[in-house]
Design a protein around this motif. Structure first.
Motif, short mmCIF file in Angstrom:
data_model
loop_
_atom_site.label_atom_id
_atom_site.label_comp_id
_atom_site.label_asym_id
_atom_site.label_seq_id
_atom_site.Cartn_x
_atom_site.Cartn_y
_atom_site.Cartn_z
N TRP A 1 53.21 -54.45 44.70
CA TRP A 1 53.60 -54.73 44.95
C TRP A 1 55.46 -54.21 45.20
O TRP A 1 55.36 -55.10 44.18
CB TRP A 1 53.61 -56.61 46.32
CG TRP A 1 54.59 -56.22 47.32
CD1 TRP A 1 54.44 -56.11 48.78
CD2 TRP A 1 55.47 -56.67 47.21
NE1 TRP A 1 55.98 -56.14 49.25
CE2 TRP A 1 56.00 -56.96 48.72
CE3 TRP A 1 56.77 -57.12 46.27
CZ2 TRP A 1 57.77 -57.47 48.54
CZ3 TRP A 1 57.34 -57.51 46.86
CH2 TRP A 1 58.08 -58.16 48.28
N LYS A 2 56.20 -53.77 45.79
CA LYS A 2 57.53 -53.79 45.89
C LYS A 2 57.73 -53.99 46.45
O LYS A 2 58.12 -53.57 47.91
CB LYS A 2 57.19 -52.16 44.90
CG LYS A 2 57.19 -51.58 44.10
CD LYS A 2 57.68 -50.51 43.40
CE LYS A 2 56.92 -51.12 42.50
NZ LYS A 2 57.42 -49.19 41.22
N THR B 1 58.06 -51.96 56.27
CA THR B 1 58.64 -51.75 55.33
C THR B 1 58.89 -53.23 55.00
O THR B 1 59.60 -53.71 55.31
CB THR B 1 59.77 -51.23 55.59
OG1 THR B 1 60.02 -49.78 56.27
CG2 THR B 1 60.90 -50.72 54.03
N TYR C 1 54.82 -49.24 53.70
CA TYR C 1 53.15 -49.10 54.29
C TYR C 1 52.93 -48.93 55.17
O TYR C 1 53.19 -49.33 56.17
CB TYR C 1 53.07 -51.24 53.80
CG TYR C 1 52.89 -51.59 51.84
CD1 TYR C 1 52.71 -51.21 50.93
CD2 TYR C 1 53.95 -52.46 51.37
CE1 TYR C 1 52.63 -51.45 49.40
CE2 TYR C 1 54.97 -52.90 50.75
CZ TYR C 1 54.67 -52.37 49.51
OH TYR C 1 54.46 -52.14 48.11
N THR D 1 59.43 -51.02 50.29
CA THR D 1 58.36 -49.73 50.02
C THR D 1 58.61 -49.77 51.52
O THR D 1 57.65 -50.69 51.82
CB THR D 1 57.40 -50.12 48.98
OG1 THR D 1 58.00 -49.91 48.02
CG2 THR D 1 56.05 -48.67 48.97
#
Length: 323
Positions: free
Chosen positions: A280-281, A306, A286, A284
């Protein structure tokens, strides 16, 4: 009173150059002081907790609380009136940028201005820039501008939209080009080049969390009726069509030997490979069904979004399902 320079209906956000320059230049000078909330504080997904409040209590002539606010220009441009209100003579912005995915900001304001509730109570991103996107006017009548009395402004935000309401009536909706950005709040006197003498603010309060908050409904809009099923296009016949009896079946001939079983079991399609989980970042995008890893566990994304700092999978069960 000048006309607001955004188009009606759904359109791109438009602000007169003078107002945009005034707001952009002033907010740019304040951007260095904007800090984040909501980093590791989003612990319980069902919470809607107060995260900011200022009721402007204090002696007459006292300065605004500089731990909560930054002013464009001299600090004398934001003073308490001694009756629990703030007199604003220039643009003022919260020092915090709110990163919670869902929230509500409320302010009670008295100001004469041009049309557009964002001119009194607005939002900028963490860098002090005006949010870009498409704006839709929801109700023109829900935007009083005379400045004769106080009105309650509400800003409801989510990762997908920012909605302004005035006195409980939704007035304006912004769909940002960059969804999910942290936002700071602005008490705004950049009024299309026409600055009123001052703005009086009774209070500003912010409640936020990680679940949607109910958006006020417009009491002036009548509910729509439920459509009924259309009438049939052809008249039904008086008698049902005749049916024929099914043919009589005959017993199969007796066999002495049972049928042989198949020599090979039927083959089935190979299972589809599962998508690989990635760490997970923040920042990012998704989509639903993506797999991520965090803290030694694997999670499935439940809703497209996001990610922002503070939106870790372990803190947001409404967005992530632990596998």
């Amino acid at each position: 009173m000048g006309e607001a320079r955004h188009r009606t209906g759904t359109s791109s956000w438009r602000i007169r150059p003078r107002a945009l320059v005034a707001l952009g230049a002033a907010s740019a000078g304040l951007a260095a002081a904007v800090i984040f909330t909501g980093g590791g504080g989003v612990a319980v997904a069902s919470e809607h907790r107060p995260i900011f409040a200022d009721d402007f209590g204090g002696r007459r002539g006292a300065a605004v609380d500089l731990d909560k606010w930054r002013l464009d220009g001299d600090n004398r441009n934001g003073r308490l009136d001694g009756d629990g209100r703030l007199a604003v003579d220039r643009l003022i912005i919260t020092k915090q940028a709110f990163a919670e995915p869902y929230g509500r900001a409320e302010a009670r304001i008295k100001v004469r201005r041009a049309a557009g509730p964002w001119r009194a109570f607005g939002v900028v991103d963490k860098y002090g820039r005006v949010l870009r996107g498409n704006v839709e006017t929801l109700n023109r009548r829900a935007d009083p501008t005379s400045g004769r009395s106080f009105h309650t402004y509400v800003i409801d935000w989510s990762p997908e939209s920012v909605i302004w309401s005035v006195d409980g009536r939704p007035s304006l909706k912004l769909t940002p080009d960059e969804p999910g950005l942290p936002i700071a709040l602005v008490l705004n006197l950049a009024t299309d080049g026409r600055r009123p003498a001052s703005m009086l603010v009774d209070f500003v309060r912010v409640t936020a969390g990680s679940k949607p908050m109910p958006v006020p409904t417009d009491p002036s809009v009548e509910p729509t009726e439920t459509a009924s099923a259309p009438p049939p296009t052809t008249a039904p016949t008086s008698e049902p069509p005749a049916t024929t009896a099914p043919p009589a079946t005959t017993a199969p001939p007796a066999t002495t030997t049972p049928p042989k079983p198949p020599t090979k079991a039927p083959t089935s399609a190979p299972p589809k490979p599962k998508p690989a989980a990635k760490p997970w970042k923040a920042f990012t995008a998704y989509k639903a069904g993506d797999l991520v890893t965090y803290g030694g566990a694997t999670y499935r994304v439940k809703e497209a979004h996001t990610a922002l700092p503070g939106w870790e999978p372990s803190a947001l069960p409404n967005l992530f399902e632990k596998l």
